[in-house]
Design a protein around this motif. Structure first.
Motif, mmCIF file in Angstrom:
data_model
loop_
_atom_site.group_PDB
_atom_site.id
_atom_site.type_symbol
_atom_site.label_atom_id
_atom_site.label_comp_id
_atom_site.label_asym_id
_atom_site.label_seq_id
_atom_site.Cartn_x
_atom_site.Cartn_y
_atom_site.Cartn_z
ATOM 1 N N ARG A 1 27.713 31.768 39.360
ATOM 2 C CA ARG A 1 27.396 32.703 40.348
ATOM 3 C C ARG A 1 27.707 32.094 41.921
ATOM 4 O O ARG A 1 26.950 32.504 42.840
ATOM 5 C CB ARG A 1 26.076 33.463 40.305
ATOM 6 C CG ARG A 1 25.741 33.940 38.902
ATOM 7 C CD ARG A 1 24.941 35.175 39.017
ATOM 8 N NE ARG A 1 25.154 35.648 37.580
ATOM 9 C CZ ARG A 1 24.980 37.130 37.585
ATOM 10 N NH1 ARG A 1 24.523 37.893 38.433
ATOM 11 N NH2 ARG A 1 25.293 37.825 36.467
ATOM 12 N N LYS A 2 28.715 31.611 42.027
ATOM 13 C CA LYS A 2 28.888 30.968 43.293
ATOM 14 C C LYS A 2 30.506 30.742 43.996
ATOM 15 O O LYS A 2 30.531 30.601 44.993
ATOM 16 C CB LYS A 2 28.398 29.614 43.429
ATOM 17 C CG LYS A 2 28.873 28.445 42.596
ATOM 18 C CD LYS A 2 28.032 27.015 42.690
ATOM 19 C CE LYS A 2 28.631 25.913 41.712
ATOM 20 N NZ LYS A 2 28.245 24.682 41.949
ATOM 21 N N TYR A 3 31.175 31.056 43.056
ATOM 22 C CA TYR A 3 32.568 30.969 43.562
ATOM 23 C C TYR A 3 33.317 32.417 43.387
ATOM 24 O O TYR A 3 33.275 33.085 42.305
ATOM 25 C CB TYR A 3 33.691 29.999 42.482
ATOM 26 C CG TYR A 3 33.008 28.457 42.823
ATOM 27 C CD1 TYR A 3 32.910 27.963 44.140
ATOM 28 C CD2 TYR A 3 32.703 27.886 41.786
ATOM 29 C CE1 TYR A 3 32.564 26.750 44.191
ATOM 30 C CE2 TYR A 3 32.121 26.521 41.747
ATOM 31 C CZ TYR A 3 31.985 25.924 42.988
ATOM 32 O OH TYR A 3 31.561 24.604 43.167
ATOM 33 N N GLY B 1 39.622 35.010 31.110
ATOM 34 C CA GLY B 1 38.203 35.180 30.856
ATOM 35 C C GLY B 1 37.049 33.999 30.963
ATOM 36 O O GLY B 1 35.917 34.284 31.170
ATOM 37 N N ASN B 2 37.643 32.947 30.509
ATOM 38 C CA ASN B 2 36.783 31.742 30.639
ATOM 39 C C ASN B 2 36.319 31.491 31.935
ATOM 40 O O ASN B 2 35.204 31.317 32.180
ATOM 41 C CB ASN B 2 37.499 30.471 29.934
ATOM 42 C CG ASN B 2 37.844 30.687 28.644
ATOM 43 O OD1 ASN B 2 37.324 31.522 27.691
ATOM 44 N ND2 ASN B 2 38.328 29.731 28.144
ATOM 45 N N ILE B 3 37.244 31.761 33.021
ATOM 46 C CA ILE B 3 36.711 31.563 34.422
ATOM 47 C C ILE B 3 35.763 32.674 34.854
ATOM 48 O O ILE B 3 34.615 32.435 35.225
ATOM 49 C CB ILE B 3 37.938 31.387 35.052
ATOM 50 C CG1 ILE B 3 38.722 30.291 34.869
ATOM 51 C CG2 ILE B 3 37.553 31.521 36.840
ATOM 52 C CD1 ILE B 3 39.921 30.018 35.960
ATOM 53 N N ALA B 4 35.910 33.853 34.250
ATOM 54 C CA ALA B 4 34.972 34.758 34.671
ATOM 55 C C ALA B 4 33.834 34.717 34.196
ATOM 56 O O ALA B 4 32.655 34.756 34.813
ATOM 57 C CB ALA B 4 35.608 36.337 34.027
ATOM 58 N N ARG B 5 33.569 34.156 32.863
ATOM 59 C CA ARG B 5 32.378 33.740 32.359
ATOM 60 C C ARG B 5 31.598 32.699 33.069
ATOM 61 O O ARG B 5 30.387 32.487 33.328
ATOM 62 C CB ARG B 5 32.328 33.442 30.752
ATOM 63 C CG ARG B 5 31.167 33.845 30.004
ATOM 64 C CD ARG B 5 31.581 34.272 28.650
ATOM 65 N NE ARG B 5 30.263 35.149 28.370
ATOM 66 C CZ ARG B 5 30.445 35.863 27.189
ATOM 67 N NH1 ARG B 5 31.263 35.788 26.291
ATOM 68 N NH2 ARG B 5 29.493 36.627 27.002
ATOM 69 N N ASP B 6 32.474 31.650 33.496
ATOM 70 C CA ASP B 6 31.872 30.557 34.411
ATOM 71 C C ASP B 6 31.382 31.160 35.660
ATOM 72 O O ASP B 6 30.267 30.647 36.056
ATOM 73 C CB ASP B 6 33.101 29.550 34.579
ATOM 74 C CG ASP B 6 32.435 28.328 35.126
ATOM 75 O OD1 ASP B 6 32.069 27.405 34.317
ATOM 76 O OD2 ASP B 6 32.217 28.020 36.542
ATOM 77 N N TRP C 1 26.104 39.403 44.573
ATOM 78 C CA TRP C 1 26.958 38.830 43.742
ATOM 79 C C TRP C 1 28.001 38.142 44.617
ATOM 80 O O TRP C 1 28.968 38.700 45.048
ATOM 81 C CB TRP C 1 27.621 39.751 42.851
ATOM 82 C CG TRP C 1 26.586 40.265 42.062
ATOM 83 C CD1 TRP C 1 25.429 39.893 41.435
ATOM 84 C CD2 TRP C 1 26.824 41.545 41.191
ATOM 85 N NE1 TRP C 1 24.907 40.534 40.656
ATOM 86 C CE2 TRP C 1 25.638 41.908 40.418
ATOM 87 C CE3 TRP C 1 27.916 42.540 41.139
ATOM 88 C CZ2 TRP C 1 25.505 42.894 39.616
ATOM 89 C CZ3 TRP C 1 27.685 43.745 40.515
ATOM 90 C CH2 TRP C 1 26.467 43.802 39.629
ATOM 91 N N ASN C 2 27.922 36.782 44.992
ATOM 92 C CA ASN C 2 28.974 36.180 45.829
ATOM 93 C C ASN C 2 29.943 35.323 44.924
ATOM 94 O O ASN C 2 30.165 34.196 45.129
ATOM 95 C CB ASN C 2 28.048 35.162 46.810
ATOM 96 C CG ASN C 2 27.454 35.910 47.735
ATOM 97 O OD1 ASN C 2 27.876 36.822 48.557
ATOM 98 N ND2 ASN C 2 26.320 35.799 47.798
ATOM 99 N N PHE C 3 30.473 35.983 44.072
ATOM 100 C CA PHE C 3 31.443 35.461 43.086
ATOM 101 C C PHE C 3 32.571 36.708 42.476
ATOM 102 O O PHE C 3 31.915 37.992 42.652
ATOM 103 C CB PHE C 3 30.741 34.856 41.811
ATOM 104 C CG PHE C 3 29.923 35.745 40.918
ATOM 105 C CD1 PHE C 3 28.748 36.155 41.272
ATOM 106 C CD2 PHE C 3 30.405 36.350 39.809
ATOM 107 C CE1 PHE C 3 27.781 37.059 40.600
ATOM 108 C CE2 PHE C 3 29.578 37.197 38.964
ATOM 109 C CZ PHE C 3 28.489 37.537 39.379
ATOM 110 N N GLY C 4 33.495 36.201 41.975
ATOM 111 C CA GLY C 4 34.343 37.254 41.457
ATOM 112 C C GLY C 4 35.556 36.468 41.195
ATOM 113 O O GLY C 4 36.018 35.413 41.161
#
Ligand code: FBP
Length: 551
Positions: A241-243, A231-236, A302-305
């Motif tokens: 918005r780059k990884y 969850g923390n990583i998802a929020r990061d 959205w180049n992240f996920g």
């Protein structure tokens, strides 16, 4: 020793017990059901366990006990990988023993099953026990993976147990360790020894479960710990918005942890090994599934996920599964020859031994993965999937897939992947309230099983979706949970491993919502495990258990 504020506060936490167990031990009666059969291969199991096969399911209820509660001596081992709550199993067992008779003694064998063979143990005292109540880890008596299999080993265990005048032994472990427990119980009986053996279901992997063992302890805490981090990583990811984060999760063959973390955090892609196998998905299919989400999201800018990967995945991808089977055979048949090969040259040597199809698959893998696939197997013959960097394998392959797509004008995004592995960091967390209560109850129930003369049983608590006071405590005959499986080329009686059921409610729910999660930002942020506060924040069970038990 420095004790943190939380540890100090947790010392004072009183684990909850089912209300039937809250009264004086004299008022708890063992109620026996009718004779049982093993889940499969009844004839073979019956033959292998003539003394312990067919015993009834036991449940503990209010009523006059027929047990005598003379002073007894009990040994306990923690076996296999760490799981949050192990210390509380010991605490429940210890408190039960002392409550029934203060003269009873508990001995902890050190370092897992090897402690039984080497007669290394300590006596559990009040002050020692109090240092470990409600804490994570297995450090009180440590753990180990020694497998008990030869009759010399069983004789040695019996001899050491007799020297200590043990009345019973409690084995806290996973499917393999409880299989060992069943064999030991049978062996003791066959040798006319009255030493009883009781198991307790441990493993963060969640794969020791069935209709009577609703979950193994440690799963709840480990999954919550990983979910906090995801969850923390998802929020990061939402912020920067780059990884693209490729997160591998511990759990061995089963994908229970990955599925539970997915239900808690709603990542874009979660691979479920059992589905990959059922659909016979190739490595290319898996890569395509991830790339689908990456490309769809790129269209929205959205180049992240987030991608979750169960650690056992490679063993379920048909072409890699076949390769691993070949490697296992080859490495055991040609162990000496293999051992003599210089490390750097091992992949080439291995490649030359394989048939054309497997050699092609092996050659297609990155060199570091080639090395990881030929590392030593564990004592139970399992590939050490924790050491295979599947997250890197997949992110590299997705990157090349996207390059091609870009060349063909089908994809315009940017792809910057990062790899993570969450495993060991979840195994020794302070147990959640659920695990603290569940483990204490498991330990207390194992004492009741001993006091009532049972052997070859696993401690069980049922109706776990309800408040702890309403849980149903009892014992399930270990032979009931067994079937015959091929291990190291031989048919062996083992406790059946529970994998994710694709027609079960947790997977079905996930399958229903995942396409939306793949293309939207639907992340959920569970936050850290809470030990104090409102019940709905502190005492909730895993979503898997909730869905499995829902009507
Ligand atoms: P068990 O509970 O079955 O012993 O395994 C737990 C586990 O954490 C697995 O998820 C993982 O694959 C394995 O242990 C890692 O083993 P080790 O601790 O020996 O590296």
């Amino acid at each position: 020793k420095s004790i943190t504020a939380l540890q100090k506060a947790r010392y004072a936490y009183l684990p909850k017990l089912p209300s039937a167990l809250m009264q004086d031990v004299k008022n708890v009666v063992a109620v026996k059901g009718s004779a049982t059969e093993s889940f499969a291969d009844q004839q073979a199991i019956k033959q292998l366990f003539p003394h312990t096969y067919g015993q009834p399911i036991v449940s503990f209820e209010s009523g006059a006990s027929s047990a005598t509660f003379n002073p007894i001596k009990v040994g306990v081992i923690l076996s296999g990988g760490q799981a949050p709550g192990g210390h509380n199993v010991i605490a429940g067992l210890y408190d039960g023993l002392k409550k029934a008779n203060p003269q009873s003694q508990l001995f902890g064998f050190l370092g897992g099953p090897s402690g039984l063979l080497e007669a290394k143990y300590l006596e559990v005292t009040d002050s020692l026990m109090d240092e470990y109540r409600n804490t994570g880890g297995f450090d009180m008596i440590q753990s180990g993976r020694t497998k008990l299999e030869s009759s010399e080993q069983f004789d040695l265990v019996l001899e050491n147990a007799q020297k200590l005048s043990l009345d019973a032994l409690v084995v806290i472990g996973g499917d393999d360790s409880n299989t060992n427990g069943a064999v030991l119980a049978e062996y003791f009986k066959a040798k006319n020894s009255s030493i009883q053996v009781i198991g307790c279901p441990k493993t963060i992997d969640g794969d020791l479960k069935n209709q009577f063992i609703e979950t193994s302890f440690g799963f709840d805490t480990a999954a919550k710990t990983y979910s906090e981090l995801i969850g923390n990583i998802a929020r990061d990811a939402m912020s920067a918005r780059k990884y693209w984060h490729f997160i591998k999760l511990m759990g061995r063959s089963a994908s229970h942890i990955a599925l539970e973390c997915a239900l808690q955090t709603r990542p874009n892609v979660t691979l479920i090994s059992e589905e990959v196998e059922a659909k016979q998905m190739t490595l290319a299919d898996v890569v395509q599934e991830i790339a689908h989400s990456v490309m769809k999201r790129a269209e929205k800018g959205w180049n992240f996920g987030i991608v979750l990967i169960p650690e056992g995945l490679v063993e379920f991808i048909p072409e890699i599964k076949a390769l691993i089977a070949k490697l296992n055979d080859m490495m055991s048949e040609k162990a000496d020859e293999f051992g003599a090969i210089e490390l750097e040259k091992q992949p080439e040597w291995v490649h030359a031994q394989l048939d054309a199809k497997s050699a092609e698959v092996y050659a297609s893998l990155p060199r570091d993965i080639q090395f990881q696939l030929i590392l030593d197997r564990d004592p139970h013959g399992n590939v050490q999937v924790s050491l295979i960097e599947t997250e890197k394998l997949l992110s590299k392959m997705v990157a090349s897939y996207l390059e091609k797509a870009k060349a063909e004008g089908k994809y315009k995004g940017k792809f910057a992947p990062l790899g993570h592995f969450f495993g060991y960091e979840g195994r020794c967390a302070f147990p959640s309230n659920f695990d603290a209560d569940y483990c204490y109850s498991l330990g207390y129930t194992s004492f009741l099983l001993i006091a009532n003369g049972m052997t070859g049983y696993i401690s069980s608590l049922r109706e776990l979706q309800r408040p702890a006071s309403e849980w149903v405590a009892g014992g399930i005959p270990l032979t009931m949970m067994m079937n015959m499986e091929r291990r190291h080329g031989e048919m062996k009686p083992v406790i059946r491993k529970a994998l994710v059921e694709l027609n079960g409610k947790p997977f079905q729910y996930f399958a229903h919502v995942r396409e939306k999660w793949a293309v939207e930002n639907d992340f959920a942020y569970p936050g850290a495990i809470q030990y104090y506060g409102p019940t709905e924040v502190c005492d909730q069970t895993s979503i898997t258990l909730g869905l499995e038990k829902s009507k």
